[in-house]
Enzyme design. Structure first.
Site, PDB file in Angstrom:
ATOM      1  N   TYR A   1       0.748  -1.344   0.020  1.00 11.05           N
ATOM      2  CA  TYR A   1       0.040   0.015  -0.079  1.00 11.05           C
ATOM      3  C   TYR A   1       0.765   1.349  -0.070  1.00 11.05           C
ATOM      4  O   TYR A   1       1.969   1.191   0.279  1.00 11.05           O
ATOM      5  CB  TYR A   1      -1.091   0.139   0.997  1.00 11.05           C
ATOM      6  CG  TYR A   1      -0.100   0.536   2.568  1.00 11.05           C
ATOM      7  CD1 TYR A   1       0.378  -0.673   3.120  1.00 11.05           C
ATOM      8  CD2 TYR A   1      -0.595   1.506   3.006  1.00 11.05           C
ATOM      9  CE1 TYR A   1       1.183  -0.383   4.461  1.00 11.05           C
ATOM     10  CE2 TYR A   1      -0.007   2.064   4.368  1.00 11.05           C
ATOM     11  CZ  TYR A   1       0.522   1.093   4.967  1.00 11.05           C
ATOM     12  OH  TYR A   1       1.362   1.544   6.157  1.00 11.05           O
TER      13      TYR A   1
ATOM     14  N   ARG B   1       8.532   4.535  -4.240  1.00 12.19           N
ATOM     15  CA  ARG B   1       8.709   3.376  -3.196  1.00 12.19           C
ATOM     16  C   ARG B   1       7.589   2.312  -3.494  1.00 12.19           C
ATOM     17  O   ARG B   1       7.840   0.800  -3.494  1.00 12.19           O
ATOM     18  CB  ARG B   1       8.115   3.962  -1.606  1.00 12.19           C
ATOM     19  CG  ARG B   1       8.456   3.037  -0.567  1.00 12.19           C
ATOM     20  CD  ARG B   1       8.475   3.714   0.482  1.00 12.19           C
ATOM     21  NE  ARG B   1       7.175   4.176   0.587  1.00 12.19           N
ATOM     22  CZ  ARG B   1       6.768   5.001   1.851  1.00 12.19           C
ATOM     23  NH1 ARG B   1       7.653   5.177   2.817  1.00 12.19           N
ATOM     24  NH2 ARG B   1       5.512   5.468   1.810  1.00 12.19           N
TER      25      ARG B   1
ATOM     26  N   ARG C   1      -7.999 -20.812  -1.682  1.00 13.61           N
ATOM     27  CA  ARG C   1      -6.841 -20.342  -0.668  1.00 13.61           C
ATOM     28  C   ARG C   1      -5.580 -21.375  -1.186  1.00 13.61           C
ATOM     29  O   ARG C   1      -5.554 -22.495  -0.572  1.00 13.61           O
ATOM     30  CB  ARG C   1      -7.370 -20.370   0.492  1.00 13.61           C
ATOM     31  CG  ARG C   1      -6.495 -20.019   1.350  1.00 13.61           C
ATOM     32  CD  ARG C   1      -6.951 -20.027   2.979  1.00 13.61           C
ATOM     33  NE  ARG C   1      -5.872 -19.508   3.946  1.00 13.61           N
ATOM     34  CZ  ARG C   1      -4.989 -20.073   4.609  1.00 13.61           C
ATOM     35  NH1 ARG C   1      -5.062 -21.447   4.511  1.00 13.61           N
ATOM     36  NH2 ARG C   1      -4.102 -19.592   5.275  1.00 13.61           N
TER      37      ARG C   1
ATOM     38  N   LYS D   1       6.546  -1.830   1.947  1.00 10.93           N
ATOM     39  CA  LYS D   1       5.326  -1.398   2.486  1.00 10.93           C
ATOM     40  C   LYS D   1       4.164  -2.195   2.507  1.00 10.93           C
ATOM     41  O   LYS D   1       3.162  -2.224   1.494  1.00 10.93           O
ATOM     42  CB  LYS D   1       5.190   0.122   2.013  1.00 10.93           C
ATOM     43  CG  LYS D   1       4.060   1.016   2.782  1.00 10.93           C
ATOM     44  CD  LYS D   1       4.303   2.257   2.524  1.00 10.93           C
ATOM     45  CE  LYS D   1       3.067   3.177   3.283  1.00 10.93           C
ATOM     46  NZ  LYS D   1       3.418   3.067   4.792  1.00 10.93           N
TER      47      LYS D   1
ATOM     48  N   GLU E   1      11.287   2.590  14.651  1.00 10.97           N
ATOM     49  CA  GLU E   1      10.536   3.777  14.041  1.00 10.97           C
ATOM     50  C   GLU E   1       9.083   3.763  14.538  1.00 10.97           C
ATOM     51  O   GLU E   1       8.986   2.848  15.686  1.00 10.97           O
ATOM     52  CB  GLU E   1      10.272   3.696  12.571  1.00 10.97           C
ATOM     53  CG  GLU E   1       9.572   2.156  12.210  1.00 10.97           C
ATOM     54  CD  GLU E   1       9.521   1.976  10.729  1.00 10.97           C
ATOM     55  OE1 GLU E   1       9.513   3.028   9.734  1.00 10.97           O
ATOM     56  OE2 GLU E   1       9.625   0.747  10.248  1.00 10.97           O
TER      57      GLU E   1
ATOM     58  N   LEU F   1      10.758   1.347   7.416  1.00 10.59           N
ATOM     59  CA  LEU F   1      10.394   1.560   6.088  1.00 10.59           C
ATOM     60  C   LEU F   1      10.950   2.996   5.561  1.00 10.59           C
ATOM     61  O   LEU F   1      11.279   3.841   6.381  1.00 10.59           O
ATOM     62  CB  LEU F   1       8.681   1.913   6.140  1.00 10.59           C
ATOM     63  CG  LEU F   1       8.288   2.339   4.890  1.00 10.59           C
ATOM     64  CD1 LEU F   1       7.772   1.273   4.004  1.00 10.59           C
ATOM     65  CD2 LEU F   1       6.849   3.333   4.862  1.00 10.59           C
TER      66      LEU F   1
HETATM   67  N1  PDD Z   1       2.472   5.279   7.251  1.00 14.35           N
HETATM   68  N2  PDD Z   1       7.129   4.087   9.007  1.00 14.35           N
HETATM   69  C1  PDD Z   1       5.924   3.274   8.912  1.00 14.35           C
HETATM   70  C2  PDD Z   1       6.053   2.013   9.606  1.00 14.35           C
HETATM   71  C3  PDD Z   1       4.985   3.762   8.188  1.00 14.35           C
HETATM   72  O1  PDD Z   1       3.779   3.112   8.062  1.00 14.35           O
HETATM   73  C4  PDD Z   1       4.987   5.200   7.551  1.00 14.35           C
HETATM   74  C5  PDD Z   1       3.823   5.587   6.959  1.00 14.35           C
HETATM   75  C6  PDD Z   1       6.240   5.892   7.726  1.00 14.35           C
HETATM   76  C7  PDD Z   1       6.490   7.176   7.242  1.00 14.35           C
HETATM   77  O2  PDD Z   1       6.506   7.039   5.775  1.00 14.35           O
HETATM   78  P1  PDD Z   1       6.087   8.167   4.885  1.00 14.35           P
HETATM   79  O3  PDD Z   1       6.767   9.382   5.190  1.00 14.35           O
HETATM   80  O4  PDD Z   1       6.535   8.006   3.598  1.00 14.35           O
HETATM   81  O5  PDD Z   1       4.385   8.459   4.832  1.00 14.35           O
HETATM   82  C8  PDD Z   1       7.383   5.175   8.450  1.00 14.35           C
HETATM   83  C9  PDD Z   1       1.484   5.756   6.476  1.00 14.35           C
HETATM   84  C10 PDD Z   1       1.473   7.143   6.526  1.00 14.35           C
HETATM   85  C11 PDD Z   1       0.336   4.917   7.005  1.00 14.35           C
HETATM   86  O6  PDD Z   1       0.390   3.743   7.285  1.00 14.35           O
HETATM   87  O7  PDD Z   1      -0.608   5.459   7.129  1.00 14.35           O
END
Ligand code: PDD
Length: 286
Positions: free
Chosen positions: A33, A52, A101, A149, A181, A206
């Site tokens: 996603y 990405r 499945r 992601k 993170e 990420l």
């Molecule tokens: N999340 N780390 C993780 C685990 C994340 O899920 C996200 C983003 C980030 C920040 O990435 P970016 O700056 O590219 O948004 C770091 C999104 C916003 C979400 O899951 O809603």
């Protein structure tokens, strides 16, 4: 009124937006996603998110059903159809629905599934940007490919639920004594001598798009940036802490596990970086 979603070629009311129970995203979290911010009706740093996306799908050998150019057009059409001024576009691609499945990839010509929807959010004027947020810490129980992601977000669901129950705005995940993170954001600190510190990219985190943009904007302004892991003790002794993400831009962190950071108030660096990022987002949106 129902907003409009996109499901595999069609624009439909969100309540009618459906995929099969055999969709591999539903059964196996076999999907990727992205979340892009929308500011004044324009996509923020979207090329970075789609780059990405291409990398993530490549890492799991998933073929995008549309070109990145077409995906951008669909995102824009969705923003227009929903008259979305400020918010987020969510995009998910999965390995589609097979006939049953089965763990291995489908053998036949199963098309991957592409779904998008929008949500309204006034990121620029968020109250928490002025007050700062509290974070709690939790063990990082995720898999070893956090650079992808993936839609497999159960660890983050549990981490962010724990944060919500504690009245905190985010959970920082810990591994081997270091912060990896946030549940859905990148973690930063600002040291006593004004160095902006964030963990280096690796399979452990990420690679945040907002992280990348904020670091580049900081370096352009001769601010010192260092990429290395930090501990909670270091964060508590830091001048400031903050998080970055598409859904929050830059948000100050004012407490960790109930202990104040930076005197419990948003610091000047986080405030400045937020202003700089908003300026960048407004100037470069498409
Ligand atoms: N999340 N780390 C993780 C685990 C994340 O899920 C996200 C983003 C980030 C920040 O990435 P970016 O700056 O590219 O948004 C770091 C999104 C916003 C979400 O899951 O809603």
């Amino acid at each position: 009124m129902d907003s409009i979603a996109y499901v595999n070629g069609s624009f439909v009311p969100l309540s009618d937006a459906k995929v099969s129970v055999l969709d591999r995203g539903f059964l196996f979290a076999d999907g990727i996603y992205e979340v892009s911010a929308v500011l004044d009706g324009k996509l923020v740093d979207n090329a970075s998110h789609l780059a990405r996306l291409e990398r993530s799908v490549g890492e799991i050998k998933l073929k995008l059903p549309e070109t990145v150019g077409r995906i951008t057009e669909i995102q824009k059409e969705l923003i227009a159809r929903n008259k979305l001024a400020n918010g987020l576009v969510y995009l998910q691609v999965t390995r589609g629905a097979d006939t049953g499945r089965d763990f291995p990839f489908p053998k036949g010509d199963v098309k991957s599934s592409l779904v998008m929807f929008t949500s309204e959010k006034d990121i620029v004027n968020a109250v928490s940007a002025k007050t700062g947020i509290n974070v709690i810490t939790v063990p990082d129980i995720r898999w070893e490919r956090r650079d992808i992601k993936s839609v497999a977000l159960l660890a983050q669901v549990l981490a962010k639920q724990a944060a919500a129950e504690a009245g905190a705005g985010e959970a920082w995940m810990l591994e081997d004594g270091f912060v990896t993170e946030g549940g859905s954001s990148t973690a930063f600190i600002v040291t006593q001598d004004d160095v902006i510190v964030t963990r280096q990219n690796s399979n452990a985190i990420l690679p945040g798009c907002t992280r990348k943009a904020v670091m580049a904007l900081a370096e352009e302004r001769q601010l010192r940036v260092e990429e290395r892991a930090f501990t909670v003790a270091e964060a508590l002794a830091a001048k400031e802490a903050f998080i970055t993400s598409a859904s929050s831009f830059v948000q100050p962190v004012v407490a960790i596990d109930g202990k104040q950071v930076g005197g419990g108030k948003p610091g000047p660096m986080a405030t400045r970086l937020r202003e700089i990022y908003v300026e960048f987002a407004k100037a470069t949106g498409v």
